[in-house]
Design a protein around this motif. Structure first.
Motif, PDB file in Angstrom:
ATOM      1  N   ARG A   3     -31.194 -26.352 -24.761  1.00 38.56           N
ATOM      2  CA  ARG A   3     -31.647 -24.965 -24.787  1.00 38.56           C
ATOM      3  C   ARG A   3     -30.550 -24.029 -24.241  1.00 38.56           C
ATOM      4  NH1 ARG A   3     -37.796 -25.513 -22.438  1.00 38.56           N
ATOM      5  NH2 ARG A   3     -38.601 -26.909 -24.107  1.00 38.56           N
ATOM      6  N   LYS A   4     -30.565 -22.830 -24.696  1.00 38.74           N
ATOM      7  CA  LYS A   4     -29.565 -21.842 -24.308  1.00 38.74           C
ATOM      8  C   LYS A   4     -29.622 -21.518 -22.818  1.00 38.74           C
ATOM      9  CE  LYS A   4     -27.679 -17.449 -25.885  1.00 38.74           C
ATOM     10  NZ  LYS A   4     -27.844 -16.321 -26.811  1.00 38.74           N
ATOM     11  N   ARG A   5     -30.809 -21.466 -22.251  1.00 37.45           N
ATOM     12  CA  ARG A   5     -30.954 -21.145 -20.820  1.00 37.45           C
ATOM     13  C   ARG A   5     -30.332 -22.238 -19.962  1.00 37.45           C
ATOM     14  NH1 ARG A   5     -36.911 -19.795 -18.886  1.00 37.45           N
ATOM     15  NH2 ARG A   5     -36.465 -18.044 -20.287  1.00 37.45           N
ATOM     16  N   ARG A   6     -30.536 -23.474 -20.379  1.00 41.42           N
ATOM     17  CA  ARG A   6     -29.957 -24.578 -19.610  1.00 41.42           C
ATOM     18  C   ARG A   6     -28.430 -24.529 -19.671  1.00 41.42           C
ATOM     19  NH1 ARG A   6     -32.571 -30.368 -20.236  1.00 41.42           N
ATOM     20  NH2 ARG A   6     -34.242 -29.172 -19.229  1.00 41.42           N
ATOM     21  N   LYS A   7     -27.928 -24.155 -20.856  1.00 42.24           N
ATOM     22  CA  LYS A   7     -26.484 -24.037 -20.983  1.00 42.24           C
ATOM     23  C   LYS A   7     -25.916 -23.015 -19.989  1.00 42.24           C
ATOM     24  CE  LYS A   7     -25.852 -25.362 -25.832  1.00 42.24           C
ATOM     25  NZ  LYS A   7     -25.362 -24.904 -27.146  1.00 42.24           N
ATOM     26  N   VAL A   8     -26.583 -21.879 -19.845  1.00 47.63           N
ATOM     27  CA  VAL A   8     -26.152 -20.846 -18.892  1.00 47.63           C
ATOM     28  C   VAL A   8     -26.222 -21.366 -17.467  1.00 47.63           C
ATOM     29  CG1 VAL A   8     -26.677 -18.574 -17.968  1.00 47.63           C
ATOM     30  CG2 VAL A   8     -26.788 -18.958 -20.434  1.00 47.63           C
ATOM     31  N   GLY A   9     -27.266 -22.123 -17.137  1.00 50.89           N
ATOM     32  CA  GLY A   9     -27.409 -22.685 -15.772  1.00 50.89           C
ATOM     33  C   GLY A   9     -26.280 -23.635 -15.442  1.00 50.89           C
ATOM     34  N   TYR A  10     -25.948 -24.500 -16.477  1.00 52.80           N
ATOM     35  CA  TYR A  10     -24.836 -25.416 -16.243  1.00 52.80           C
ATOM     36  C   TYR A  10     -23.521 -24.662 -15.996  1.00 52.80           C
ATOM     37  CZ  TYR A  10     -27.712 -29.395 -17.706  1.00 52.80           C
ATOM     38  OH  TYR A  10     -28.665 -30.360 -17.780  1.00 52.80           O
ATOM     39  N   ALA A  11     -23.321 -23.602 -16.722  1.00 53.49           N
ATOM     40  CA  ALA A  11     -22.092 -22.819 -16.577  1.00 53.49           C
ATOM     41  C   ALA A  11     -22.005 -22.158 -15.195  1.00 53.49           C
ATOM     42  CB  ALA A  11     -22.014 -21.765 -17.679  1.00 53.49           C
ATOM     43  N   LEU A  52     -19.888 -21.923  -9.559  1.00 54.40           N
ATOM     44  CA  LEU A  52     -20.143 -21.926  -8.109  1.00 54.40           C
ATOM     45  C   LEU A  52     -19.462 -23.109  -7.420  1.00 54.40           C
ATOM     46  CD1 LEU A  52     -23.905 -20.846  -7.937  1.00 54.40           C
ATOM     47  CD2 LEU A  52     -21.910 -19.519  -7.230  1.00 54.40           C
ATOM     48  N   SER A  53     -19.540 -24.253  -8.069  1.00 52.33           N
ATOM     49  CA  SER A  53     -18.897 -25.451  -7.517  1.00 52.33           C
ATOM     50  C   SER A  53     -17.389 -25.266  -7.431  1.00 52.33           C
ATOM     51  CB  SER A  53     -19.228 -26.672  -8.386  1.00 52.33           C
ATOM     52  OG  SER A  53     -20.611 -26.893  -8.425  1.00 52.33           O
ATOM     53  N   SER A  54     -16.804 -24.666  -8.460  1.00 49.78           N
ATOM     54  CA  SER A  54     -15.364 -24.427  -8.468  1.00 49.78           C
ATOM     55  C   SER A  54     -14.941 -23.463  -7.346  1.00 49.78           C
ATOM     56  CB  SER A  54     -14.927 -23.871  -9.827  1.00 49.78           C
ATOM     57  OG  SER A  54     -15.228 -24.785 -10.849  1.00 49.78           O
ATOM     58  N   ALA A  55     -15.752 -22.394  -7.171  1.00 48.73           N
ATOM     59  CA  ALA A  55     -15.440 -21.417  -6.131  1.00 48.73           C
ATOM     60  C   ALA A  55     -15.527 -22.047  -4.736  1.00 48.73           C
ATOM     61  CB  ALA A  55     -16.380 -20.216  -6.231  1.00 48.73           C
ATOM     62  N   LEU A  56     -16.604 -22.863  -4.552  1.00 52.91           N
ATOM     63  CA  LEU A  56     -16.756 -23.517  -3.247  1.00 52.91           C
ATOM     64  C   LEU A  56     -15.619 -24.488  -2.982  1.00 52.91           C
ATOM     65  CD1 LEU A  56     -18.454 -24.034  -0.740  1.00 52.91           C
ATOM     66  CD2 LEU A  56     -19.753 -25.749  -2.042  1.00 52.91           C
TER      67      LEU A  56
END
Length: 325
Positions: A21-29, A34-38
């Motif tokens: 689903r498109k919403r899940r794709k946005v959540g993964y992104a 966030l993980s990269s920034a942390l």
């Protein structure tokens, strides 16, 4: 190209394509970002606090610390030199100056005594180089205290030296009349024949023959206590109090050249030879008193005669002849 994923549909007994689903794709992104920034933030913090990666500020601070260590090392070497000089001064103070002036030496325990048990250096503790800073500060404090004690000691030595100078000036160290060729010694200290009664009695001074009007000199620094004729037998006479227990008397004067209360220096003319009072001929009767007791004036003539002259005048003075008063 992204891989296509399938799942098995057990109802229809067939494989079907998995649709995200498109919403899940946005959540993964968002989660990835966030993980990269942390991860980046944590990496920066670690690098900032890791000694293997110095910043310019760290390198500047390190150079300053090394310069301070070098300066402390130079300071300690200079203090070693100062310590050697102080020890030499202390040695001369105890074994030369204080011996000469007959005063007690300063004990080593007093010179090297530390401060009270109160922690004077608590503010310097807790740093990387606290031991270096505290040890150097302790040495500076110890040297400062030693210098203070030595300074006080030298002040005392100066006072003793000045007092010694006054004492040496006060001692009646010359003959009261000029005695060229030792011609004016008539009678010395000791038992002599009285010129009037011919009886043998104690003669408490020395007689110097001289013409009337011959100058008489103060034999040491002092203050004129008397200049009168009230004492029996002495006629016109002068008494000088020199201090330190010394007092001199000059008798049978023709006239005075001083008055009571006047300060005089050794060699000052205080009067003139005469024959007043109980006197057989013009002469000066001279006495020296120490702590209230009469002493032999011959023992004090070191200021203006040589050793040979002293021996000669001693022979004359010790002859048991007749005195002139």
């Amino acid at each position: 190209m992204a891989k296509v994923k399938y799942y098995y549909d057990s109802v229809n007994l067939a494989y079907r394509k998995i649709k995200i689903r498109k919403r899940r794709k946005v959540g993964y992104a968002v989660l990835f970002l966030l993980s990269s920034a942390l991860f980046g933030f944590l990496t920066f913090i670690i690098l900032l606090n890791t000694p293997y990666f110095d910043t310019p500020k760290d390198r500047l601070l390190e150079r300053q610390v090394e310069n301070l260590k070098l300066n402390y090392a130079i300071l300690n070497k200079k203090m070693d030199q100062i310590d050697d000089v102080i020890e030499d001064i202390e040695d001369r103070d105890n074994n030369l100056y204080r011996v000469y002036f007959n005063t007690a030496a300063i004990p080593e325990e007093e010179r090297k005594a530390g401060y009270s048990k109160i922690n004077r250096y608590a503010a310097l503790q807790g740093y990387d180089n606290s031991r270096l800073v505290i040890s150097t500060t302790e040495r500076v404090d110890a040297l400062s205290k030693e210098l203070a004690i030595q300074s006080k000691s030298l002040d005392e030595i100066v006072k003793l030296a000045k007092a010694k100078g006054k004492l040496l000036s006060a001692i009646p160290a010359i003959q009261p009349v000029k005695n060229e060729n030792l011609k004016h010694m008539a009678s010395g200290f000791g038992y002599r024949s009285d010129p009037f009664t011919k009886a043998r009695k104690m003669h408490e001074g020395m007689d110097f023959t001289a013409k009337s009007g011959t100058p008489i000199y103060a034999t040491g620094d002092g203050v004129v206590a008397r200049a009168d004729n009230s004492a029996s037998g002495f006629g016109n006479h002068i008494v000088i109090r020199h201090g330190y227990g010394y007092e001199t008397l000059y008798a049978h004067l023709s006239k005075y050249n001083c008055r009571p209360g006047k300060s005089v220096k050794r060699g000052d003319i205080i009067g003139y030879v005469g024959s007043t009072g109980r006197s057989e001929a013009p002469h000066l009767h001279y006495e020296v008193h120490k702590n209230g007791r009469v002493v032999n004036p011959l023992n004090f003539y070191y200021g203006n005669i040589s050793a040979v002259e002293y021996v000669a005048i001693s022979k004359i003075a010790n002859q048991e002849n007749q005195s002139l008063d």
